[in-house]
Design a protein around this motif. Structure first.
Motif, PDB file in Angstrom:
ATOM      1  N   ARG A  20     -11.969  16.480   9.698  1.00  0.00           N
ATOM      2  CA  ARG A  20     -13.265  15.885  10.009  1.00  0.00           C
ATOM      3  C   ARG A  20     -13.731  16.441  11.338  1.00  0.00           C
ATOM      4  NH1 ARG A  20     -14.889   9.580  11.106  1.00  0.00           N
ATOM      5  NH2 ARG A  20     -17.131   9.924  11.146  1.00  0.00           N
ATOM      6  N   GLY A  21     -14.921  17.045  11.339  1.00  0.00           N
ATOM      7  CA  GLY A  21     -15.503  17.568  12.561  1.00  0.00           C
ATOM      8  C   GLY A  21     -16.749  16.799  12.931  1.00  0.00           C
ATOM      9  N   HIS A  22     -17.591  17.423  13.747  1.00  0.00           N
ATOM     10  CA  HIS A  22     -18.820  16.762  14.178  1.00  0.00           C
ATOM     11  C   HIS A  22     -19.796  16.698  13.008  1.00  0.00           C
ATOM     12  CE1 HIS A  22     -21.970  15.321  16.727  1.00  0.00           C
ATOM     13  NE2 HIS A  22     -22.734  16.376  16.503  1.00  0.00           N
ATOM     14  N   GLN A  23     -19.904  15.537  12.396  1.00  0.00           N
ATOM     15  CA  GLN A  23     -20.803  15.256  11.276  1.00  0.00           C
ATOM     16  C   GLN A  23     -20.489  16.122  10.052  1.00  0.00           C
ATOM     17  OE1 GLN A  23     -24.677  15.638  13.163  1.00  0.00           O
ATOM     18  NE2 GLN A  23     -24.693  13.461  13.670  1.00  0.00           N
ATOM     19  N   ILE A  24     -19.225  16.487   9.900  1.00  0.00           N
ATOM     20  CA  ILE A  24     -18.801  17.229   8.706  1.00  0.00           C
ATOM     21  C   ILE A  24     -17.422  16.772   8.267  1.00  0.00           C
ATOM     22  CG2 ILE A  24     -20.105  19.324   9.339  1.00  0.00           C
ATOM     23  CD1 ILE A  24     -17.298  20.581   9.994  1.00  0.00           C
ATOM     24  N   VAL A  25     -17.121  17.010   7.005  1.00  0.00           N
ATOM     25  CA  VAL A  25     -15.754  16.947   6.485  1.00  0.00           C
ATOM     26  C   VAL A  25     -15.513  18.287   5.795  1.00  0.00           C
ATOM     27  CG1 VAL A  25     -14.156  15.826   4.896  1.00  0.00           C
ATOM     28  CG2 VAL A  25     -15.780  14.443   6.195  1.00  0.00           C
ATOM     29  N   GLU A  26     -14.454  18.985   6.189  1.00  0.00           N
ATOM     30  CA  GLU A  26     -14.213  20.333   5.694  1.00  0.00           C
ATOM     31  C   GLU A  26     -12.849  20.434   5.039  1.00  0.00           C
ATOM     32  OE1 GLU A  26     -14.620  24.956   7.259  1.00  0.00           O
ATOM     33  OE2 GLU A  26     -14.198  23.366   8.711  1.00  0.00           O
ATOM     34  N   VAL A  27     -12.798  21.166   3.932  1.00  0.00           N
ATOM     35  CA  VAL A  27     -11.538  21.493   3.263  1.00  0.00           C
ATOM     36  C   VAL A  27     -11.392  23.009   3.300  1.00  0.00           C
ATOM     37  CG1 VAL A  27     -10.147  21.259   1.183  1.00  0.00           C
ATOM     38  CG2 VAL A  27     -11.866  19.534   1.707  1.00  0.00           C
ATOM     39  N   LYS A  28     -10.261  23.470   3.826  1.00  0.00           N
ATOM     40  CA  LYS A  28     -10.039  24.916   3.898  1.00  0.00           C
ATOM     41  C   LYS A  28      -8.548  25.182   3.762  1.00  0.00           C
ATOM     42  CE  LYS A  28      -9.887  24.880   8.976  1.00  0.00           C
ATOM     43  NZ  LYS A  28     -10.487  25.406  10.214  1.00  0.00           N
ATOM     44  N   PRO A  29      -8.185  26.427   3.426  1.00  0.00           N
ATOM     45  CA  PRO A  29      -6.768  26.757   3.250  1.00  0.00           C
ATOM     46  C   PRO A  29      -5.968  26.530   4.528  1.00  0.00           C
ATOM     47  CG  PRO A  29      -8.164  28.483   2.334  1.00  0.00           C
ATOM     48  CD  PRO A  29      -9.072  27.556   3.095  1.00  0.00           C
ATOM     49  N   GLN A  30      -4.719  26.206   4.350  1.00  0.00           N
ATOM     50  CA  GLN A  30      -3.840  26.025   5.501  1.00  0.00           C
ATOM     51  C   GLN A  30      -3.710  27.326   6.278  1.00  0.00           C
ATOM     52  OE1 GLN A  30      -0.194  24.605   3.822  1.00  0.00           O
ATOM     53  NE2 GLN A  30      -0.905  22.496   3.628  1.00  0.00           N
ATOM     54  N   GLY A  31      -3.683  27.229   7.587  1.00  0.00           N
ATOM     55  CA  GLY A  31      -3.499  28.390   8.437  1.00  0.00           C
ATOM     56  C   GLY A  31      -4.764  29.141   8.774  1.00  0.00           C
ATOM     57  N   VAL A  32      -5.902  28.733   8.203  1.00  0.00           N
ATOM     58  CA  VAL A  32      -7.165  29.413   8.483  1.00  0.00           C
ATOM     59  C   VAL A  32      -7.833  28.724   9.673  1.00  0.00           C
ATOM     60  CG1 VAL A  32      -9.417  30.083   7.595  1.00  0.00           C
ATOM     61  CG2 VAL A  32      -7.429  30.090   6.090  1.00  0.00           C
ATOM     62  N   THR A  33      -7.637  29.284  10.850  1.00  0.00           N
ATOM     63  CA  THR A  33      -8.241  28.747  12.068  1.00  0.00           C
ATOM     64  C   THR A  33      -8.641  29.896  12.965  1.00  0.00           C
ATOM     65  OG1 THR A  33      -6.189  28.657  13.345  1.00  0.00           O
ATOM     66  CG2 THR A  33      -6.700  26.733  11.976  1.00  0.00           C
ATOM     67  N   LYS A  34      -9.521  29.616  13.883  1.00  0.00           N
ATOM     68  CA  LYS A  34      -9.891  30.638  14.864  1.00  0.00           C
ATOM     69  C   LYS A  34      -8.698  31.012  15.743  1.00  0.00           C
ATOM     70  CE  LYS A  34     -14.849  29.637  15.232  1.00  0.00           C
ATOM     71  NZ  LYS A  34     -15.968  29.341  16.139  1.00  0.00           N
ATOM     72  N   GLY A  35      -7.813  30.051  15.935  1.00  0.00           N
ATOM     73  CA  GLY A  35      -6.606  30.333  16.710  1.00  0.00           C
ATOM     74  C   GLY A  35      -5.737  31.381  16.046  1.00  0.00           C
ATOM     75  N   PHE A  36      -5.649  31.304  14.709  1.00  0.00           N
ATOM     76  CA  PHE A  36      -4.871  32.299  13.969  1.00  0.00           C
ATOM     77  C   PHE A  36      -5.485  33.686  14.115  1.00  0.00           C
ATOM     78  CE2 PHE A  36      -4.288  34.715  10.015  1.00  0.00           C
ATOM     79  CZ  PHE A  36      -2.903  34.810   9.983  1.00  0.00           C
ATOM     80  N   VAL A  37      -6.828  33.755  14.094  1.00  0.00           N
ATOM     81  CA  VAL A  37      -7.524  35.034  14.269  1.00  0.00           C
ATOM     82  C   VAL A  37      -7.160  35.657  15.617  1.00  0.00           C
ATOM     83  CG1 VAL A  37      -9.773  36.135  14.520  1.00  0.00           C
ATOM     84  CG2 VAL A  37      -9.445  34.358  12.812  1.00  0.00           C
ATOM     85  N   ALA A  38      -7.281  34.876  16.677  1.00  0.00           N
ATOM     86  CA  ALA A  38      -6.990  35.395  18.018  1.00  0.00           C
ATOM     87  C   ALA A  38      -5.544  35.866  18.116  1.00  0.00           C
ATOM     88  CB  ALA A  38      -7.284  34.316  19.056  1.00  0.00           C
TER      89      ALA A  38
END
Length: 861
Positions: free
Chosen positions: A744-762
């Motif tokens: 749950r983010g700012h006015q959203i609910v998101e479903v995404k694959p595990q491990g998919v984050t901006k942190g993983f990209v960096a």
């Protein structure tokens, strides 16, 4: 042009805005440290002035309320004032909840006018003898503040009465609002004279002083400040009619802890904060907290209790025993129903009488056997409504007594005078039922007092001639619209407007089997005796101490003007990113990684045009042209949009959909995360999201290749937030065995694959640079929202691994001054573009310098 809600604290401090003097006279100098006299100047004081005092002062609790817990009387012969504590005052009784060595100081007004020539002497006496600091509001200001704005406007509004026409309540008057602010400023000035802000706790009470937290917080950024509202807090539909609604909400949020009697009142307050200020709350280990510019403002829900010792002493008083015997003899075995209410339009006295009339009409067998004793306390306010309520009360009482009474029997006994406390306790002790029928009330402690009096004492048992071991019984009929109702689970709750239902409830109460009456009484007495006023005060103060623990672990800045003033609380290491500083580091290094978020970072959120500007394209191309740089846009947007927008940037890397898709340059192919290629979970998640989209007006689903996002920013704030919580729980249950994350983010609910984050990209990009024998020595990461926090954390963890030969210089930067894992901030996208242009200029100048050196070398050869 100045807004109509122009009231400024600076204006108030100058005293130019109002005709009222702010403080008639300061109290004598107060000894705050042994041997030292504090000369407190309310216009120049700040946090730093008290450094020398903080370690030596004993801790004080400063209790602030509209009126001091004192009785005042002037001897006409000696022309001298005499004062005494008001033993019935909640402010005095709450001292039992503090440790014995706590110094309690009271700040408030006296209930009498003191001539200006006597105020110095009275101030000295009250401080020395009672630890009280009087505010001495000028009579004209007191009238406009208390009788005007508080009682004729705020109090009716908080009890759900809107001034629809002049005959029913006063409409908003800005002069009265100015008087309210001026009075609150005087209270603040008085607190300044006795506070040691680093050690003392300030506890402000009730709706009379709702803007006081802003005055105190402006002067002392780290003041330990609690506020408790003793009235109802209305629903947002009512509260939003208040022209100064935002000012009051923001003022209350300058407290560390805000207390309410019931969850309903707290829920209404939180709803108003959400709808009008856009603030969300969350529960932190059982405590509700609002994140407000880096500070956590906690919400306390606990109904106030009664003072058991005070009631038991009154029951043991000889006058109570005498009165009990008089009442027994007068009513001669008839069943007593007791009601004790102030004379005002919200107490529902006339509705109670109509229910009594209906009871006798429907149950003829009760005539001559049941008596309602209605004690009417003097009205606390004046006005046409009070007079009409009083007239109606007398008319109905007369009609009931004329219709159902006979010689020797009056069904309703109306006691309209100031009744001594011992007499009330006598009626409580004898009544088989107590009815509180208010149409709206903040708390109302009458049921609690009734329960304790029905429990009795040994001396009262002697007066009633009952055995001390005999079972105790009590019955309560209470309105569902009063604050004590939720805590009395054994009471018969009624809608006071439903006269028939109230009559039936009273009949049920007086005819209920004794065993059930006994069980209900025992349940109530256990609660009331264990949740007394000392428990309430102790619990509130413990929570206030916990809420203030982090005051000195963060840096504080005051921002905003007037009643929009608030404190920005940030980590000590958090500071604005200096362009000169980062350019210097940039020029010293040769293997640089630069990560940039898109929305809110290089393109403003408010921009209608979402594509990057020519300036952004130009600066990115300049940065990418430097072979020492690896530059990436890391965004939650889809790959097609980003690919189109940055088609002119040949060497720019792009990570789309939070890193599910990665492209190292325009000419390279898109890569995906291998372990996240299974999207069968969408067949489960999408139907669930559609259910909530159809049920929540204004919401919609954003499908992405790697994720599904449910947005509710255009839905009703409360309903959208509620539905988001339900959707989050629903999706977590149905997707429990799927390789996905539900967030749950700012006015959203998101479903995404595990491990998919901006942190993983960096992490992936930095690791790739290291494996290619180009370990980074400079890392810049700029972002503005929660998803970027993963990136800030990741670059810190990855960059400091032992595999790197040299620790790189890291610049994690968020947009705007707010709590973040980043150590730096820039104010907006304009400053970010300026920063990037500065870095690009450094690359260009270095390139030109190298070119000129090469040309010079070749010429010499």
């Amino acid at each position: 042009m100045v807004s109509r809600s122009y009231i400024s604290l600076l204006d108030l401090a100058s005293g130019d805005m109002f005709n009222f003097p702010q403080t008639i006279r300061k109290i004598p100098q107060v000894m705050t440290v042994p041997g030292n006299i504090s000369k407190v100047d309310s216009n120049t004081l700040n946090d730093g002035d008290f450094d020398a005092l903080s370690s030596e002062c004993c801790e004080k609790k400063i209790i602030v309320a509209n009126f001091l817990p004192l009785h005042a009387q002037k001897d006409l012969k000696s022309d001298r004032w005499s004062f005494s504590f008001d033993e019935d005052s909640l402010l005095l009784q709450m001292k039992d909840g503090f440790s014995a060595d706590t110094d309690v100081v009271y700040v408030g007004s006296l209930k009498v006018d003191i001539d200006s020539s006597e105020q110095d002497e009275v101030s000295r006496r009250l401080l020395e003898e009672f630890n009280c600091v009087p505010t001495f509001l000028p009579p004209e200001l007191q009238k406009k503040f208390y009788e005007g704005f508080c009682k004729q406007y705020l109090w009716p509004l908080f009890h759900y009465m809107l001034p629809m026409c002049p005959d029913y309540g006063n409409r908003f008057d800005r002069l009265l609002w100015q008087a309210y602010l001026s009075a609150n400023k005087i209270f603040a000035d008085k607190i300044m004279e006795v506070i040691n802000p680093e050690d003392d706790y300030v506890w402000v009470h009730d709706y009379h002083l709702m803007v006081l937290p802003t005055f105190l917080r402006k002067r002392f950024h780290r003041v330990k400040l609690g506020f408790f509202l003793h009235s109802p807090f209305p629903s947002s539909e009512i509260y939003r009619t208040l022209p100064v609604r935002d000012e009051i909400l923001k003022a209350l949020l300058n407290a560390d802890l805000i207390g309410f009697h019931t969850f309903d009142y707290a829920r209404h307050f939180l709803s108003c904060c959400s709808r009008m200020l856009g603030l969300d709350y969350e529960s932190k280990r059982g405590h509700i907290g609002l994140d407000y510019f880096g500070r956590t403002v906690y919400i306390k829900i606990l109904p106030v209790g009664i003072h058991m010792g005070r009631l038991q002493s009154a029951l043991d008083h000889p006058s109570s025993s005498t009165k009990v015997k008089e009442i027994v003899e007068r009513f001669n075995g008839r069943k007593l129903i007791v009601g004790v209410d102030d004379m005002d339009i919200f107490k529902g006295i006339s509705l109670k009488l109509l229910a009594m009339e209906q009871l006798l009409h429907q149950n003829p067998e009760l005539r001559g056997k049941v008596v309602l004793v209605q004690i009417v306390n003097p009205a606390r306010s004046t006005g046409r409504g009070v007079q009409e309520a009083k007239r109606e009360t007398y008319e109905i009482t007369k009609r009931i007594n004329d219709t159902f009474g006979f010689p020797g029997y009056e069904p309703v006994v109306l006691i309209d005078r100031r009744v001594p406390f011992y007499e009330k306790t006598a009626y409580y002790a004898l009544a088989e039922c107590c009815i509180v029928n208010a149409v709206r009330d903040g708390m109302n402690l009458v049921p609690y007092k009734y329960i304790v009096c029905r429990q009795g004492t040994s001396k009262m048992d002697e007066a009633l001639e009952i055995a001390s071991a005999s079972p105790r019984m009590s019955m309560l009929v209470v309105s569902e619209f009063i604050g004590c109702s939720p805590s009395l689970s054994g009471a018969i709750r009624v809608n006071p407007w439903d006269v028939d239902a109230v009559a039936d409830a009273v009949n049920m109460a007086i005819t209920m089997p004794d065993l059930e009456k006994q069980l209900r009484h025992e349940k109530h007495y256990r609660y009331v005796s264990s949740h007394d006023v000392a428990y309430w005060a102790c619990s509130f103060m413990q929570d206030l101490e916990r809420a203030c623990k982090e005051h000195y672990s963060k840096l504080c800045w005051g921002i905003g003007f007037g009643l929009s003033f608030r404190i920005l609380s940030l980590s000590p290491s958090f500071r604005k990113l200096s362009i000169d500083h980062i350019v210097s580091a940039y020029e010293r290094t040769c293997r640089r990684a630069i990560f940039l978020d898109y929305d809110g970072t290089i393109v403003p959120h408010a921009s209608i045009i979402k594509s990057p500007s020519p300036e952004v394209i130009s600066v990115l191309n300049n940065l990418c042209s430097d072979p020492k740089n690896t530059v990436f846009i890391v965004s939650g947007r889809g790959q097609n949009s980003l690919s189109d927008w940055f088609a002119q940037c040949e060497n720019l890397g792009i990570a789309a959909e939070h890193g599910y898709f990665i492209r190292w340059s325009r000419l390279s192919d898109w890569e995906t995360i291998p372990h996240a290629a299974d999207f069968d979970w969408k067949k489960i998640a999408e139907p669930v999201m559609k259910l909530y989209m159809e049920a929540t007006d204004g919401s919609y689903i954003e499908p992405k290749e790697s994720a599904l996002v449910w947005h509710h920013q255009d839905a009703d704030p409360d309903f959208g937030s509620c539905q988001a919580k339900e959707l989050l729980d629903h999706l977590e249950n149905v997707l429990a065995n799927e390789p996905v994350v539900v967030k749950r983010g700012h006015q959203i609910v998101e479903v995404k694959p595990q491990g998919v984050t901006k942190g993983f990209v960096a992490e992936k990009i930095l690791s790739n640079m290291t494996s290619n024998e180009k370990p980074p020595d400079f890392v810049l990461c700029i972002g503005d929202d929660r998803s970027d926090e993963d990136m800030f954390e990741s670059i810190s963890n990855t960059a400091y691994r032992s595999s790197l030969p040299v620790s790189p210089e890291i610049f994690a930067c968020t947009v705007g001054q707010k709590p973040s894992k980043a150590k730096y901030y820039l104010d907006d996208t304009v400053e970010i573009l300026t920063l990037l242009q500065g870095l690009a200029a450094a690359s260009s100048s270095k390139s030109r310098s190298n070119t000129e050196t090469q040309v010079s070398f070749e010429s010499s050869v």
